[in-house]
Design an enzyme around this catalytic site. Structure first.
Site, PDB file in Angstrom:
ATOM      1  N   ASN A  24     -34.410  -1.699 -23.904  1.00  7.18           N
ATOM      2  CA  ASN A  24     -33.621  -1.627 -25.140  1.00  7.18           C
ATOM      3  C   ASN A  24     -32.428  -2.573 -25.030  1.00  7.18           C
ATOM      4  OD1 ASN A  24     -35.113   0.258 -26.590  1.00  7.18           O
ATOM      5  ND2 ASN A  24     -33.916   2.010 -25.868  1.00  7.18           N
ATOM      6  N   HIS A  27     -39.809   2.869 -33.032  1.00 10.84           N
ATOM      7  CA  HIS A  27     -39.944   1.407 -32.896  1.00 10.84           C
ATOM      8  C   HIS A  27     -41.051   0.866 -33.813  1.00 10.84           C
ATOM      9  CE1 HIS A  27     -37.338   1.056 -29.238  1.00 10.84           C
ATOM     10  NE2 HIS A  27     -37.754   2.297 -29.047  1.00 10.84           N
TER      11      HIS A  27
HETATM   12 FE1  HDD Z   1     -39.865   4.552 -25.871  1.00  8.47          FE
HETATM   13  C1  HDD Z   1     -41.890   2.822 -27.957  1.00  8.47           C
HETATM   14  C2  HDD Z   1     -37.997   1.731 -25.315  1.00  8.47           C
HETATM   15  C3  HDD Z   1     -37.606   6.385 -24.054  1.00  8.47           C
HETATM   16  C4  HDD Z   1     -41.863   7.222 -26.107  1.00  8.47           C
HETATM   17  N1  HDD Z   1     -39.912   2.647 -26.534  1.00  8.47           N
HETATM   18  C5  HDD Z   1     -40.847   2.130 -27.375  1.00  8.47           C
HETATM   19  C6  HDD Z   1     -40.579   0.737 -27.577  1.00  8.47           C
HETATM   20  C7  HDD Z   1     -39.485   0.431 -26.831  1.00  8.47           C
HETATM   21  C8  HDD Z   1     -39.072   1.635 -26.173  1.00  8.47           C
HETATM   22  C9  HDD Z   1     -38.824  -0.921 -26.716  1.00  8.47           C
HETATM   23  C10 HDD Z   1     -41.366  -0.188 -28.487  1.00  8.47           C
HETATM   24  C11 HDD Z   1     -42.483  -0.865 -27.743  1.00  8.47           C
HETATM   25  C12 HDD Z   1     -43.176  -1.828 -28.674  1.00  8.47           C
HETATM   26  O1  HDD Z   1     -42.528  -2.807 -29.076  1.00  8.47           O
HETATM   27  O2  HDD Z   1     -44.326  -1.587 -28.988  1.00  8.47           O
HETATM   28  N2  HDD Z   1     -38.103   4.154 -24.947  1.00  8.47           N
HETATM   29  C13 HDD Z   1     -37.575   2.913 -24.736  1.00  8.47           C
HETATM   30  C14 HDD Z   1     -36.485   3.016 -23.788  1.00  8.47           C
HETATM   31  C15 HDD Z   1     -36.366   4.326 -23.452  1.00  8.47           C
HETATM   32  C16 HDD Z   1     -37.394   5.042 -24.169  1.00  8.47           C
HETATM   33  C17 HDD Z   1     -35.671   1.832 -23.286  1.00  8.47           C
HETATM   34  C18 HDD Z   1     -35.421   4.985 -22.503  1.00  8.47           C
HETATM   35  C19 HDD Z   1     -34.829   4.403 -21.550  1.00  8.47           C
HETATM   36  N3  HDD Z   1     -39.743   6.454 -25.233  1.00  8.47           N
HETATM   37  C20 HDD Z   1     -38.743   7.023 -24.487  1.00  8.47           C
HETATM   38  C21 HDD Z   1     -39.075   8.385 -24.180  1.00  8.47           C
HETATM   39  C22 HDD Z   1     -40.294   8.626 -24.746  1.00  8.47           C
HETATM   40  C23 HDD Z   1     -40.692   7.404 -25.401  1.00  8.47           C
HETATM   41  C24 HDD Z   1     -38.221   9.333 -23.368  1.00  8.47           C
HETATM   42  C25 HDD Z   1     -41.135   9.866 -24.738  1.00  8.47           C
HETATM   43  C26 HDD Z   1     -41.051  10.846 -23.921  1.00  8.47           C
HETATM   44  N4  HDD Z   1     -41.547   4.964 -26.912  1.00  8.47           N
HETATM   45  C27 HDD Z   1     -42.230   6.129 -26.817  1.00  8.47           C
HETATM   46  C28 HDD Z   1     -43.536   6.116 -27.586  1.00  8.47           C
HETATM   47  C29 HDD Z   1     -43.552   4.665 -28.145  1.00  8.47           C
HETATM   48  C30 HDD Z   1     -42.234   4.098 -27.678  1.00  8.47           C
HETATM   49  C31 HDD Z   1     -43.670   7.230 -28.596  1.00  8.47           C
HETATM   50  C32 HDD Z   1     -43.824   4.498 -29.629  1.00  8.47           C
HETATM   51  C33 HDD Z   1     -44.857   3.399 -29.742  1.00  8.47           C
HETATM   52  C34 HDD Z   1     -45.271   3.137 -28.387  1.00  8.47           C
HETATM   53  O3  HDD Z   1     -44.574   3.927 -27.532  1.00  8.47           O
HETATM   54  O4  HDD Z   1     -46.116   2.359 -28.060  1.00  8.47           O
HETATM   55  O5  HDD Z   1     -44.608   6.361 -26.761  1.00  8.47           O
END
Ligand code: HDD
Length: 684
Positions: free
Chosen positions: A149, A76
């Site tokens: 999402n 993202h």
């Molecule tokens: Fe995630 C970012 C949505 C599963 C780990 N995720 C991130 C963002 C969104 C989502 C919208 C952007 C937030 C922003 O605008 O700053 N992610 C989802 C959804 C998931 C999902 C709807 C499943 C239903 N995510 C998911 C899993 C993991 C992560 C299973 C890790 C185990 N996601 C992250 C992250 C991020 C992220 C690496 C990257 C930047 C942040 O968090 O702040 O931690």
């Protein structure tokens, strides 16, 4: 469309105002506040001498520049955001103690960040990908983050697989190709090795992956969460955002051209709509399932690769969100905003979905590295409007000056403060975890109830209109066409046979493979709510119309039509072979600087000069090929003829002059895209 008026600043706006820096009328200083004489020449002995180390302004300026970047989000990374407000329609106290969901008079400030997943910060907006839809509610009880999402299912069931999935879709490690694309070997290898991806892959190959606008996207919280009421009773809940403008997408061919024409297409669209006062709105909807029905479905409520079909549990509209303010500084606000699924408020709790459990760890961990330590909740965009008092101390970038002598609990010196609910005996408004009973052995194992990977993929396919099915087939062909290893394509087709034989056969045909052997029979069930064909098509509000004009255009005939369309909320731009004026009309853009792909419809107002202009003819034919409404006023008839369009669906000609023309043209635009046009053999 109703617009929320922001006459008074909300609490978050007032808080942010304290941090704003207005440079109007100021003098240049160092970071230490010392006034600077010259920032264009470094200090040197003699005009041709070397730069001196004692030039503290030079060193500070360059050092600050060298440190301007922070790590982009691992996923993202590319996104854009806006502030707004949320209000619940009626109290949901029956289900939750969350203040912002119980008081209809309460306006809760929000910040929303939309994003793509796979691409880097500088990648194009309109790639085939999931879109993030993350909302931070600044509630009176603390920040609540709904990190959603635009697709309701995820590719994997357990968060421990997230690094594997992300590594597979990201550019391949040996050559960092391709950028922001799933059309490559490692992604499809992951898919074929991991059939739990199949439902998600159907969504990813559908038009949902190429939204027309962030403003025309649904949002889904994906997991089952819990709402908890004052009696401690829990109800499973799935969160939905439904856009008031309907859910609409681009066409793949359009997308490919937009990437070159305007890589910021979605970002610009959001920004410009808010600047214009066309504030995007969504309804928050809930699917509520009593705890007693946890096992009432033929899938597991804890499985994030499954939806609850809306026909089984309807989505109850409970509130409305409007985005009405653009950030003032992209880095400070949109780049530094930090979401976390574990940011919940009293009355909202987790389920044991293993993906959600992993997320609750991952987001905070990510913020620590991205935002340089544990004090990121003090960054203005992240600061709650609720008061913050605790014994957590120090760390990089501590901005608070805590005055107490104590930073421990239990203390007597500071009267025991800040005091927990339990110590003070005041449990009002405190977060209390839902008391779920959990028994079990420690094992690394998934429940058999997570094993069915195909039934809902088939449900999705069955629910699509014929044009949506065509787009899905074409998407599979495009993506697998970019895969080099034949056996990966074959394995994917084998999985598709499990989804639907016709789908697999059509994809296989494009890949030059024989018709696959029959698989299990299609269960025949569908869910109409899944099809974008059933989306709202009642308005032309915010639709962009390109009006093609030239020097001899009849302004008298055009102006009332343009005004009538604008009166219905459309956004018109006048395009001519040159900038400046065309007769008495003011030109917005030069025709050659704007492709038809940047618009929803085209209105031909001049046929004299333009009927012989190859670029204008191409513009009209391309818009037609992409299913867009084409209208021609009297003067535009010659250009319409010159375009030689093969059929008239969604084409409104000069014969319907006056009000009927506006009405017919508006109806054609509302359809969004005329996908039934036969354009297969039509070159744009
Ligand atoms: Fe995630 C970012 C949505 C599963 C780990 N995720 C991130 C963002 C969104 C989502 C919208 C952007 C937030 C922003 O605008 O700053 N992610 C989802 C959804 C998931 C999902 C709807 C499943 C239903 N995510 C998911 C899993 C993991 C992560 C299973 C890790 C185990 N996601 C992250 C992250 C991020 C992220 C690496 C990257 C930047 C942040 O968090 O702040 O931690």
């Amino acid at each position: 469309m109703q617009h929320e008026e922001t006459v008074e600043k909300d609490e978050k706006q007032r808080q942010l105002d304290q941090y704003r820096v207005d440079l109007q009328g100021t003098r240049l200083t160092t970071d230490q506040g010392v006034l600077i004489d010259d920032t264009d020449n470094s200090l040197r002995p003699g005009e041709r001498g070397p730069t001196l180390l004692e030039d503290f302004h030079f060193r500070e300026k360059i050092t600050r520049f060298d440190h301007e970047r922070i790590p982009e989000r691992v996923v993202h990374a590319r996104g854009s955001g806006a502030y707004g407000q949320f209000r619940v329609y009626e109290s949901l106290a029956e289900y939750t103690v969350a203040d912002f969901l119980c008081d209809p008079s309460l306006v809760t400030p929000v910040f929303v960040r939309f994003s793509t997943v796979a691409g880097s910060r500088g990648s194009a907006d309109t790639v085939r990908d999931v879109r993030g839809f993350a909302t931070k509610f600044y509630t009176r009880q603390g920040n609540y983050d709904l990190v959603a999402n635009n697709m309701p299912v995820f590719p994997i069931q357990d968060g421990i697989k997230f690094p594997d999935f992300v590594h597979s879709v990201k550019p391949e490690p040996h050559n960092e190709i391709p950028q922001a694309q799933s059309a490559h070997d490692t992604f499809w290898d992951f898919v074929q090795c991991q059939p739990e991806t199949m439902h998600f892959v159907m969504w990813l190959m559908s038009d949902r992956a190429i939204p027309r606008s962030f403003r025309m996207m649904q949002g889904f919280g994906v997991h089952s969460f819990r709402l908890v009421n004052a009696e401690g009773r829990a109800t499973f809940v799935k969160f939905h955002w439904k856009p008031l403008l309907g859910t609409h997408s681009l066409l793949w061919d359009e997308v490919l051209r937009i990437q070159g024409n305007d890589p910021d297409f979605n970002r610009r669209d959001l920004w410009e709509a808010i600047e214009r006062g066309d504030f995007p709105e969504w309804e928050l909807g809930l699917q509520l399932v009593p705890e007693s029905d946890e096992h009432a479905f033929d899938f597991d409520l804890l499985d994030p690769t499954k939806i609850i079909p809306e026909e089984i549990v309807p989505v109850r509209p409970v509130g409305r969100m409007v985005l009405n303010r653009n950030p003032q500084n992209f880095f400070a606000e949109t780049e530094q905003v930090a979401f976390c699924t574990a940011n919940v408020v009293p009355g909202i709790d987790f389920s044991n979905d293993p993906l959600l459990q992993a997320r609750n760890f991952s987001y905070l961990d990510t913020q620590l590295i991205r935002l340089g330590g544990p004090n990121h909740a003090q960054i203005p965009v992240n600061r709650p409007v609720a008061p913050v008092h605790n014994d957590q101390r120090d760390g990089y970038n501590q901005r608070m000056i805590h005055q107490s002598e104590t930073s421990y609990s239990i203390n007597s010196i500071n009267g025991g403060c800040p005091m927990s609910g339990i110590l003070s005996g005041d449990m009002s408004g405190v977060f209390q975890h839902y008391q779920e009973r959990v028994d079990g052995r420690k094992i690394r194992k998934r429940s058999p109830s997570f094993e069915d990977h195909y039934t809902q993929a088939t449900l999705f396919w069955n629910s699509m209109s014929s044009w949506e099915k065509d787009h899905i087939v074409n998407a599979f062909r495009f993506e697998l066409g970019h895969v080099k290893r034949r056996y990966i394509k074959e394995k994917v087709v084998e999985h598709l046979v499990q989804v639907d034989h016709e789908l697999a056969t059509r994809v296989a045909a494009g890949l030059g493979m024989p018709e696959p052997a029959a698989g299990p029979p299609n269960h025949g069930r569908s869910s109409p709510a899944l099809s974008q064909a059933n989306s709202t098509r009642e308005t032309i509000a915010t639709r962009k119309i390109a009006i093609l004009v030239a020097d001899a255009t009849d302004a008298g005939a055009l102006t009332p039509v343009k005004e009538a369309l604008e009166g219905q909320g459309a956004v018109c731009e006048l395009l001519a072979p040159h900038e400046g004026t065309a007769g008495t009309l003011t030109v917005d853009r030069q025709l050659t600087s704007a492709g038809s792909v940047l618009y929803d419809a085209v209105l031909l107002a001049d046929g004299g000069a333009l009927a012989g202009d190859g670029y204008a003819i191409h513009f009209v034919r391309e818009a037609f090929k992409h299913g867009k409404a084409v209208g021609a006023l009297q003067g535009g008839g010659a250009l319409l003829d010159a375009a030689r369009l093969p059929d008239r669906q969604g084409v409104v000609g000069p014969e319907a002059a006056g009000d009927p023309f506006v009405q017919d043209f508006a109806e054609a635009i509302k359809v969004h895209r005329h996908f039934d046009r036969d354009v297969a053999a039509f070159p744009a």
